[in-house]
Design a protein around this motif. Sequence first.
Motif, short mmCIF file in Angstrom:
data_model
loop_
_atom_site.label_atom_id
_atom_site.label_comp_id
_atom_site.label_asym_id
_atom_site.label_seq_id
_atom_site.Cartn_x
_atom_site.Cartn_y
_atom_site.Cartn_z
N ASP A 160 -6.39 -6.31 4.82
CA ASP A 160 -7.57 -5.99 5.61
C ASP A 160 -8.77 -6.71 4.99
OD1 ASP A 160 -9.06 -4.81 7.62
OD2 ASP A 160 -8.44 -2.77 7.16
N ARG A 161 -9.92 -6.63 5.63
CA ARG A 161 -11.12 -7.23 5.05
C ARG A 161 -12.34 -6.42 5.50
NH1 ARG A 161 -10.40 -10.38 9.67
NH2 ARG A 161 -12.34 -10.84 10.81
N SER A 233 -10.30 -3.45 10.48
CA SER A 233 -9.30 -2.73 11.25
C SER A 233 -9.86 -1.44 11.83
CB SER A 233 -8.08 -2.41 10.38
OG SER A 233 -8.44 -1.57 9.29
N LEU A 234 -10.83 -0.85 11.15
CA LEU A 234 -11.39 0.43 11.58
C LEU A 234 -12.42 0.26 12.70
CD1 LEU A 234 -11.32 3.49 10.95
CD2 LEU A 234 -13.19 3.09 9.33
N VAL A 235 -13.00 -0.94 12.81
CA VAL A 235 -14.09 -1.12 13.78
C VAL A 235 -13.82 -2.23 14.79
CG1 VAL A 235 -15.85 -0.25 12.20
CG2 VAL A 235 -15.31 -2.69 12.19
N PRO A 253 -13.58 -8.91 -2.29
CA PRO A 253 -12.13 -9.13 -2.44
C PRO A 253 -11.37 -8.62 -1.22
CG PRO A 253 -13.06 -8.16 -4.43
CD PRO A 253 -14.14 -8.10 -3.39
N GLU A 254 -10.27 -9.30 -0.91
CA GLU A 254 -9.43 -8.87 0.20
C GLU A 254 -8.85 -7.49 -0.09
OE1 GLU A 254 -5.94 -11.01 2.73
OE2 GLU A 254 -5.52 -10.71 0.60
N ILE A 255 -8.73 -6.69 0.96
CA ILE A 255 -8.12 -5.37 0.83
C ILE A 255 -6.61 -5.53 1.02
CG2 ILE A 255 -7.99 -3.04 1.80
CD1 ILE A 255 -10.85 -3.50 2.87
N ALA A 256 -5.85 -5.13 0.01
CA ALA A 256 -4.39 -5.22 0.09
C ALA A 256 -3.81 -3.83 -0.13
CB ALA A 256 -3.85 -6.18 -0.96
N LEU A 257 -2.98 -3.38 0.81
CA LEU A 257 -2.27 -2.10 0.67
C LEU A 257 -0.89 -2.37 0.10
CD1 LEU A 257 -4.49 -1.37 2.92
CD2 LEU A 257 -2.94 0.50 3.48
N TRP A 258 -0.59 -1.66 -0.98
CA TRP A 258 0.67 -1.84 -1.69
C TRP A 258 1.53 -0.58 -1.60
CZ3 TRP A 258 2.21 -5.67 -5.54
CH2 TRP A 258 1.35 -6.78 -5.60
N THR A 259 2.84 -0.80 -1.58
CA THR A 259 3.78 0.29 -1.82
C THR A 259 4.28 0.14 -3.25
OG1 THR A 259 5.54 -1.12 -0.87
CG2 THR A 259 4.54 0.55 0.57
N LEU A 260 4.27 1.25 -3.99
CA LEU A 260 4.68 1.26 -5.39
C LEU A 260 5.77 2.30 -5.59
CD1 LEU A 260 1.08 1.29 -6.91
CD2 LEU A 260 2.56 -0.71 -6.69
N GLY A 285 2.12 -7.74 8.52
CA GLY A 285 1.19 -7.20 7.53
C GLY A 285 -0.24 -7.67 7.70
N THR A 286 -0.63 -7.99 8.93
CA THR A 286 -1.95 -8.55 9.17
C THR A 286 -2.96 -7.47 9.56
OG1 THR A 286 -1.51 -8.96 11.51
CG2 THR A 286 -0.93 -10.71 9.96
N THR A 287 -4.22 -7.84 9.47
CA THR A 287 -5.30 -6.95 9.88
C THR A 287 -5.18 -6.60 11.36
OG1 THR A 287 -6.80 -7.84 8.21
CG2 THR A 287 -7.81 -6.75 10.09
N ASP A 288 -4.81 -7.58 12.18
CA ASP A 288 -4.69 -7.34 13.63
C ASP A 288 -3.62 -6.28 13.93
OD1 ASP A 288 -6.66 -9.16 14.12
OD2 ASP A 288 -5.29 -10.81 14.59
N GLU A 289 -2.50 -6.31 13.16
CA GLU A 289 -1.46 -5.31 13.37
C GLU A 289 -1.97 -3.91 13.03
OE1 GLU A 289 2.83 -7.56 12.74
OE2 GLU A 289 1.82 -6.67 11.00
N LEU A 290 -2.70 -3.81 11.93
CA LEU A 290 -3.23 -2.52 11.53
C LEU A 290 -4.26 -2.01 12.55
CD1 LEU A 290 -3.53 -0.18 9.58
CD2 LEU A 290 -5.11 -1.56 8.22
N ALA A 291 -5.12 -2.90 13.02
CA ALA A 291 -6.13 -2.53 14.02
C ALA A 291 -5.47 -2.06 15.30
CB ALA A 291 -7.06 -3.70 14.30
N ALA A 292 -4.41 -2.75 15.73
CA ALA A 292 -3.69 -2.37 16.95
C ALA A 292 -3.04 -1.01 16.78
CB ALA A 292 -2.66 -3.43 17.31
N TYR A 293 -2.47 -0.75 15.59
CA TYR A 293 -1.82 0.53 15.33
C TYR A 293 -2.83 1.66 15.35
CZ TYR A 293 1.71 3.68 13.40
OH TYR A 293 2.61 4.71 13.21
N ILE A 294 -3.98 1.44 14.73
CA ILE A 294 -5.04 2.46 14.69
C ILE A 294 -5.56 2.73 16.09
CG2 ILE A 294 -7.39 2.91 13.90
CD1 ILE A 294 -6.72 1.44 11.32
N GLY A 295 -5.65 1.67 16.90
CA GLY A 295 -6.27 1.81 18.22
C GLY A 295 -5.38 2.40 19.28
N ARG A 296 -4.09 2.64 18.97
CA ARG A 296 -3.18 3.18 19.99
C ARG A 296 -3.58 4.60 20.36
NH1 ARG A 296 2.43 1.29 17.10
NH2 ARG A 296 2.12 -0.94 17.31
#
Length: 296
Positions: A160-161, A233-235, A253-260, A285-296
């Motif tokens: 994200d950014r 992604s939120l806006v 810095p770029e926002i990166a979500l990690w699984t640990l 894993g793109t910003t557009d995918e996250l934005a689309a998921y949030i916007g559903r």
Amino acid sequence: MDLLALADFNLVARHGGFGKAARAAHRPKATLSRRVAELEASLDIRLFERGGRTLKLTEEGRALFERTHTLLNELDEATSAIASGGQTPRGRLRISAPLLFSQTAMGRLAASFALKYPDVRIEVTTEDRPVDMIEEGYDLVIRVNPSPDESLVGRTFLRDRLVVVGHPDFARPAEGKAVPAIVRSANDGSSWRVKGSDGDEDIAIEPVMTLSSLIMVRDGVRAGVGAARLPISLVSHDLAEGTLAHWGDAVAPEIALWTLYPSRRLLSARVAAFLDHLKQAFPKGTTDELAAYIGR
């Protein structure tokens, strides 16, 4: 070594007390206490410091828990897999996820995973703080730009950014004049650096509200209280619909979500299944995918 006593020790260590462990496992408290005492006697070491109302692992107890917790889980998973005839995900899956991702996406992700794997009991805890996966009993942790940790392995599954946004009716001040701003922390500084057509530039800010949730920050911008720096992604839907105005991409810095997850040769079937579930939800894993998921 008595594996049953070792398993009871792990149960008490994971729950932080004999009473909590007994209630969780529906076992007599006296039995757990006796088993742990027998294990301490056989090892000739004290595993717990027992106070009036507190129970704390000794240094030796913590070392034993860290070295045996994962092994016992794998043994339990192996026997369950053999009994069920294969690597079918089942049992409890404990996940720690950050606040914003939990509020915008984790509920639907957990629900769809539960429908797909009904034998898994998924538990999600929302928190932004660093956690000790072993001591706190998490199977998987999701974090934003985590610090390096040699005891864990992981991978980025989303990016994200940040952008600076304001209400469409909220005029951007002239250069050098501070803009009313909504921030998450009093330590956000006195300006935001954004990318401009002629190079980077600074937007001076004067915080008028401090809110702990980015969703609350976005709602404040929507209401016209001030400008804010938020994940795109939120806006993105607000920007597309014209309910928010884009003031520039933040220089950050770029926002990166990690699984640990714990570093081990074999992932549990539950963790592997959830990692695949995330991959299916966000294949690129793109910003557009996250934005689309949030916007559903």
